[in-house]
Design a protein around this motif. Structure first.
Motif, short mmCIF file in Angstrom:
data_model
loop_
_atom_site.label_atom_id
_atom_site.label_comp_id
_atom_site.label_asym_id
_atom_site.label_seq_id
_atom_site.Cartn_x
_atom_site.Cartn_y
_atom_site.Cartn_z
N LEU A 18 70.84 40.59 23.50
CA LEU A 18 70.58 39.80 24.71
C LEU A 18 69.23 39.11 24.62
O LEU A 18 69.08 37.95 24.99
N ASP A 21 69.38 36.18 22.30
CA ASP A 21 70.04 35.01 22.88
C ASP A 21 69.25 34.35 23.99
O ASP A 21 69.28 33.14 24.15
N ASN A 22 68.56 35.17 24.79
CA ASN A 22 67.97 34.64 26.03
C ASN A 22 66.45 34.54 26.03
O ASN A 22 65.86 34.29 27.07
N ARG A 24 63.00 35.75 26.59
CA ARG A 24 62.48 36.91 27.29
C ARG A 24 63.32 37.27 28.50
O ARG A 24 63.88 36.40 29.17
N MET A 25 63.41 38.57 28.75
CA MET A 25 64.15 39.07 29.90
C MET A 25 63.44 40.30 30.46
O MET A 25 62.68 40.94 29.75
N GLU A 29 67.16 42.34 34.93
CA GLU A 29 67.93 41.17 34.50
C GLU A 29 68.92 41.57 33.39
O GLU A 29 70.06 41.09 33.35
N LYS A 33 72.93 41.11 33.41
CA LYS A 33 73.56 40.26 32.39
C LYS A 33 74.70 41.00 31.70
O LYS A 33 75.77 40.43 31.45
N TYR A 76 58.33 41.40 31.38
CA TYR A 76 59.23 40.67 30.48
C TYR A 76 59.17 41.24 29.07
O TYR A 76 58.10 41.56 28.57
N SER A 78 60.27 40.52 25.01
CA SER A 78 60.73 39.54 24.03
C SER A 78 60.74 40.17 22.65
O SER A 78 60.00 41.11 22.37
N SER B 108 75.92 33.73 19.79
CA SER B 108 75.42 32.94 20.91
C SER B 108 75.83 31.48 20.77
O SER B 108 75.93 30.97 19.67
#
Lengths: 110, 110
Positions: A18, A21-22, A24-25, A29, A33, A76, A78, B108
């Motif tokens: 995740l 792909d995204n 930072r989360m 979240e 997701k 966050y 990453s 992705s």
DNA sequence: ACAAATATATAACATTGTTATATATATGCA
DNA sequence: TGCATATATATAACAATGTTATATATTTGT
């Protein structure tokens, strides 16, 4: 719902993928997701997620930045370079596992 | 070799499926069969296998018959009716798990 | 005679997840 | 305004399940 036993061992893989792909989360979240992508079949618990995130951080796979949203702290996560290659490796492992097990568990011939 | 973490939770499924396909089997035979079907990628340890077999027996999924091969004891395990439907249920669960996780971990888009 | 394969089993330990609990802010609605 | 719900992070007690080490014994191949 997916049986929790099967999920064991895939949590790290899910989190790393995740983040890959995204960008930072933050923790909350991530749980949302996963729920969304699995159409509610997978629900990460915080008691599992946070220890994994902290472990990944301690192992140098992810870094954190803390931000304030209003008065609330948001953390966050990453991927580092190490984390990025770790993510790919985990994904390869998972699909290798699936292929092997699928063969072992394939419908019987007789 | 398949990562041991991923295998967690699939041991019961593997055992039940093998017994469903092969009628009765004994412990050592099960480990060899899994090694064969997975081309060496999965190796069950006895420390994991026997507790699972005993648990399945306690839960009424399998029954045992002890035989003597020469002077050596051999313990055969076979599925009960409960075990047979349990096997199918575990298989369905596994493939559901694979489908869901495969979607979550799919390459992705961007 | 000796090594390796066959065969079952338990105990100590490690890992990893669940459930419960604590804490605090923000939002929607009556 | 007040209350429920959602947002948000985190730890601790506990449970489940697997690994590694250990014990024991027979059979087969060289």
């Amino acid at each position: 719902m997916i049986s929790n036993d099967l999920l064991k061992g895939t949590l790290r893989t899910i989190v790393l993928k995740l983040l890959a792909d995204n960008g930072r989360m933050y923790g909350y979240e991530i749980t949302k997701k996963v729920e969304e992508l699995s159409t509610g079949k997978i629900r990460l618990t915080f008691g599992a997620l946070y220890p994994v995130l902290h472990k990944l951080e301690a192992d140098g796979h992810i870094t954190t930045e803390t931000e304030y949203i209003g008065r609330r702290v948001r953390k966050y996560y990453s991927l580092t370079e190490v984390g990025r290659s770790g993510a790919q490796q985990k994904l390869d492992e998972f699909f290798d596992f699936v292929n092997t097990l699928t063969y072992v568990l394939k419908p019987s011939p007789a």
